[in-house]
Write a protein that holds these residues in place. Structure first.
Motif, PDB file in Angstrom:
ATOM      1  N   TYR A  97       0.848  -1.198   0.000  1.00 35.31           N
ATOM      2  CA  TYR A  97       0.000   0.000   0.000  1.00 35.31           C
ATOM      3  C   TYR A  97       0.880   1.243   0.000  1.00 35.31           C
ATOM      4  O   TYR A  97       2.063   1.211   0.339  1.00 35.31           O
ATOM      5  CB  TYR A  97      -0.919   0.028   1.225  1.00 35.31           C
ATOM      6  CG  TYR A  97      -0.221   0.441   2.503  1.00 35.31           C
ATOM      7  CD1 TYR A  97      -0.174   1.780   2.901  1.00 35.31           C
ATOM      8  CD2 TYR A  97       0.434  -0.495   3.297  1.00 35.31           C
ATOM      9  CE1 TYR A  97       0.488   2.166   4.060  1.00 35.31           C
ATOM     10  CE2 TYR A  97       1.091  -0.125   4.452  1.00 35.31           C
ATOM     11  CZ  TYR A  97       1.114   1.214   4.830  1.00 35.31           C
ATOM     12  OH  TYR A  97       1.787   1.593   5.969  1.00 35.31           O
ATOM     13  N   SER A  99       0.146   5.564   1.016  1.00 31.47           N
ATOM     14  CA  SER A  99      -0.843   6.530   1.496  1.00 31.47           C
ATOM     15  C   SER A  99      -0.210   7.912   1.570  1.00 31.47           C
ATOM     16  O   SER A  99       1.010   8.061   1.670  1.00 31.47           O
ATOM     17  CB  SER A  99      -1.380   6.115   2.877  1.00 31.47           C
ATOM     18  OG  SER A  99      -0.346   6.170   3.853  1.00 31.47           O
ATOM     19  N   ARG A 101      -1.213  12.141   3.051  1.00 30.82           N
ATOM     20  CA  ARG A 101      -2.137  13.039   3.750  1.00 30.82           C
ATOM     21  C   ARG A 101      -1.629  14.469   3.635  1.00 30.82           C
ATOM     22  O   ARG A 101      -0.464  14.750   3.912  1.00 30.82           O
ATOM     23  CB  ARG A 101      -2.270  12.668   5.229  1.00 30.82           C
ATOM     24  CG  ARG A 101      -3.302  13.498   5.989  1.00 30.82           C
ATOM     25  CD  ARG A 101      -3.383  13.047   7.443  1.00 30.82           C
ATOM     26  NE  ARG A 101      -2.196  13.462   8.174  1.00 30.82           N
ATOM     27  CZ  ARG A 101      -2.131  14.554   8.937  1.00 30.82           C
ATOM     28  NH1 ARG A 101      -3.187  15.339   9.070  1.00 30.82           N
ATOM     29  NH2 ARG A 101      -1.027  14.847   9.581  1.00 30.82           N
ATOM     30  N   TYR A 129      -5.520   6.419   0.403  1.00 30.14           N
ATOM     31  CA  TYR A 129      -4.960   5.091   0.657  1.00 30.14           C
ATOM     32  C   TYR A 129      -5.080   4.285  -0.630  1.00 30.14           C
ATOM     33  O   TYR A 129      -6.187   4.028  -1.123  1.00 30.14           O
ATOM     34  CB  TYR A 129      -5.736   4.407   1.793  1.00 30.14           C
ATOM     35  CG  TYR A 129      -5.197   3.049   2.195  1.00 30.14           C
ATOM     36  CD1 TYR A 129      -4.186   2.942   3.137  1.00 30.14           C
ATOM     37  CD2 TYR A 129      -5.720   1.886   1.632  1.00 30.14           C
ATOM     38  CE1 TYR A 129      -3.689   1.695   3.508  1.00 30.14           C
ATOM     39  CE2 TYR A 129      -5.234   0.640   1.998  1.00 30.14           C
ATOM     40  CZ  TYR A 129      -4.221   0.557   2.937  1.00 30.14           C
ATOM     41  OH  TYR A 129      -3.743  -0.677   3.306  1.00 30.14           O
ATOM     42  N   THR A 131      -3.835   0.843  -3.037  1.00 34.29           N
ATOM     43  CA  THR A 131      -3.345  -0.538  -3.025  1.00 34.29           C
ATOM     44  C   THR A 131      -2.980  -0.925  -4.449  1.00 34.29           C
ATOM     45  O   THR A 131      -3.859  -1.117  -5.290  1.00 34.29           O
ATOM     46  CB  THR A 131      -4.419  -1.488  -2.466  1.00 34.29           C
ATOM     47  OG1 THR A 131      -5.635  -1.314  -3.215  1.00 34.29           O
ATOM     48  CG2 THR A 131      -4.694  -1.179  -1.003  1.00 34.29           C
ATOM     49  N   GLU A 139      -8.948   0.458  -1.670  1.00 34.01           N
ATOM     50  CA  GLU A 139      -8.564   1.854  -1.858  1.00 34.01           C
ATOM     51  C   GLU A 139      -9.695   2.798  -1.433  1.00 34.01           C
ATOM     52  O   GLU A 139     -10.868   2.549  -1.725  1.00 34.01           O
ATOM     53  CB  GLU A 139      -8.206   2.113  -3.323  1.00 34.01           C
ATOM     54  CG  GLU A 139      -6.966   1.367  -3.781  1.00 34.01           C
ATOM     55  CD  GLU A 139      -6.621   1.687  -5.221  1.00 34.01           C
ATOM     56  OE1 GLU A 139      -5.423   1.749  -5.541  1.00 34.01           O
ATOM     57  OE2 GLU A 139      -7.547   1.878  -6.016  1.00 34.01           O
TER      58      GLU A 139
END
Length: 313
Positions: A97, A99, A101, A129, A131, A139
């Motif tokens: 994964y 991610s 932010r 997020y 994948t 996701e």
């Protein structure tokens, strides 16, 4: 005139290999036949800058964070069949994964007058997020925004009025069609006026809190099995005390809270009440100190009543 009163920046980079292997091989545990690890990479960028004006101060915050984790596996010996090893490696890669932010915040303090001030905080963020594996459908994106404020008015040194409020919105969006029905948003509204009186022997602090929460599914109108809910609550909270001497005092506490949970149709904003809850707490206390010891004598009353609103409609 304005000036920059403070500026901070922070950059972090971290890369590590995390061992996920079993200590010993156990034929009953298929995972123990493989050496497993994951490569974790993290990047963090945080910045803030503060401005100072004649009647207010302001702070701007910008954060960015990124994470990436990839999973690897290799058979410990040649006894593991190639087909099993390939299948297992594929399963491990499904955990990969990445991610990210991004967050932006604006905090302000306004001095409106000698006796009035206003504090505001605004936040907005976006979390993603992802994948990479085509068989992993987890996701999703999360967008978040909030604004809150606190207004204070000082009548005198002993008497203060305060009004605070908060508005929050959080939206989960599942990217793949297999999970898109779970997409939902949470909305929250809060308002709280209160009075604080603190003068010599008397302390008095009554508050009223109004709260409304809404949990809304994006596809409620298309999928009948999805239930959207609303939760509303009003509370009265009161605390008071009288100090007669340095050793002898009297205090009271009151809590009255009513909440209502309902099914909600967001499109028409129509509600079907389900359950109500009424909570009451009252307490009286007399306190007396004897040197290093203290003695308290009190009386308390507590009651909770649950109301089946379906029977009333």
């Amino acid at each position: 005139p304005s000036k920059i009163s403070n500026f901070n920046t922070n950059i972090e980079y971290n890369s590590q290999i995390k061992d996920r292997s079993f200590n010993n091989v156990n034929e009953a545990i298929n995972n123990s036949r493989f050496r497993r690890n994951s490569h974790i990479t993290k990047i963090l960028l945080a910045n803030s800058i503060s401005f100072q004006f004649s009647s207010f101060t302001s702070q701007i915050i910008f954060d960015y964070e990124a994470n990436d984790e990839t999973f690897n596996s290799k058979a410990i010996n040649q006894e593991v069949p190639t087909a099993i090893a390939t299948s297992y490696q594929n399963i491990q890669k499904m955990n990969d994964y990445n991610s990210s932010r991004i967050r932006v915040a604006l905090n302000n303090l306004f001095v409106l007058s000698r006796n009035d001030s206003l504090l505001t905080n605004i936040n907005a963020s976006l979390f993603r997020y992802n994948t990479p594996h085509k068989e992993n459908k987890d996701e999703y994106d999360v967008s978040y925004s909030s604004i809150d404020f606190v207004y204070k008015h000082l009548f005198n040194r002993s008497f203060t009025f305060k009004l605070s409020g908060e508005l929050k919105n959080q939206h989960y969006v599942y990217i793949n069609s297999e999970n898109s029905a779970q997409s939902n948003k949470l909305q929250s509204i809060k308002l709280k006026p209160e009075i604080l009186y603190n003068h010599k022997i008397i302390y008095y602090n009554p508050k009223i809190e109004i709260l409304a929460n809404y949990h809304i599914y994006d596809f409620q109108e298309q999928i009948n099995t999805l239930n959207t809910y609303s939760f509303r609550q009003i509370s009265y909270i009161d605390s008071a005390s009288i100090t007669f001497t340095d050793n002898f005092s009297f205090s009271t506490n009151i809590l009255c809270r009513y909440s209502l949970r309902s099914n909600l149709s967001w499109a028409s904003f129509a509600e079907n009440p389900l359950k109500g809850n009424l909570e009451q707490t009252y307490r009286l206390m007399i306190n007396n100190k004897f040197d290093i010891y203290s003695l308290g004598l009190g009386l308390g009353y507590y009651k909770v009543e649950q109301i089946d609103m379906i029977k009333h409609y």
